[in-house]
Design a protein around this motif. Sequence first.
Motif, short mmCIF file in Angstrom:
data_model
loop_
_atom_site.label_atom_id
_atom_site.label_comp_id
_atom_site.label_asym_id
_atom_site.label_seq_id
_atom_site.Cartn_x
_atom_site.Cartn_y
_atom_site.Cartn_z
N GLY A 186 58.73 43.82 85.72
CA GLY A 186 59.90 43.46 84.94
C GLY A 186 59.58 42.95 83.55
N GLY A 187 58.37 43.23 83.06
CA GLY A 187 58.00 42.75 81.73
C GLY A 187 58.05 43.85 80.68
N THR A 188 57.07 43.81 79.79
CA THR A 188 57.09 44.78 78.68
C THR A 188 55.89 45.73 78.71
OG1 THR A 188 55.94 43.19 77.27
CG2 THR A 188 58.35 43.25 77.12
N GLU A 189 54.94 45.48 79.60
CA GLU A 189 53.73 46.30 79.65
C GLU A 189 53.58 46.97 81.02
OE1 GLU A 189 51.65 46.86 77.22
OE2 GLU A 189 52.42 45.42 75.77
N PRO A 190 53.06 48.20 81.04
CA PRO A 190 52.70 49.07 79.92
C PRO A 190 53.95 49.71 79.32
CG PRO A 190 52.30 50.21 81.99
CD PRO A 190 52.79 48.84 82.35
#
Length: 289
Positions: free
Chosen positions: A38-42
């Motif tokens: 649920g983040g931005t990476e990858p």
Amino acid sequence: MPQGRYASVMLVTPLSPLGTPRLGVNVDHVATVRQARGGTEPDPVAAAILAEQAGADGITIHLREDRRHIQERDVRVLRGFVRHMNLELAAEAGVVRIALEMKPHAACLVPEKREEVTTEGGLDCTREPEKLAAVVEELQSVGTTVSIFIDPDVRQLQAARAAGATCVELHTGSYAEARPGPARAAALSELGMAAAAGREIGLVVHAGHGLDYRNVGPVARIDGIEELNIGHAIVARALFVGFERAVTEMRRLIESAVAGCAPAFTGDGAELGYGEEIRPGEKIGDDAL
Ligand code: PXP
């Protein structure tokens, strides 16, 4: 070039008059990994940049209704700079509205079921033909080239044409899943016949789904298939060799197959070998026909 090699290439692999199929790299599964946390990476945007640098002719993304991987933000950012964006979507109002706003270079209408792991079959263009035709027309009205993802079946080709599509993407899943041998040869032959039939009625023909480093060659050699859309295999290989190299390797395999060379794919991270000729009846890659 030695006479013998040249002769065998001519025998087995007359170069496709339409040349080497373009490679559309599907970066959905980069987003799948991102969504796992649920983040931005990858970031699939970074993958798309690397894919283009490595020779991808286009970037394919599927904005699913459940947003399990690609998000609207991805579509928006990618639309800003990729050379060619192919947006896969269901013929449903919510995602069609986003496509109309984004105006991708190309859109591919696909069937979608929430419970499926991946797109399971082609769109049945004989069901709700008016609704399909209306969506095709709407997308075309903003300058988007519309293709429909269909099974390699003449009825579907005709229905896609009748819906106003100028392009189809043939579902290669049956070929990819068939066991090497007669079943796979039959599935390949169906794809070849569908490609020919599609061109005969004026459709541009693409193909994709389940293609990988071992099975892509014979499909790349089908006369008249102009684009291959490949995702899972490239993203999976990129984990071990990096995104650029995974794309370059696929690009070279496609080029080698069309040129009549049998690239040796070891699948263990070792270098690919190129330039071996194909003799009549000889296998391409590890998963032979
Ligand atoms: N083409 C279409 C229409 C698809 O839905 C998919 C899967 O998202 C692909 C190509 C790529 O399939 P794969 O990930 O198996 O290479």
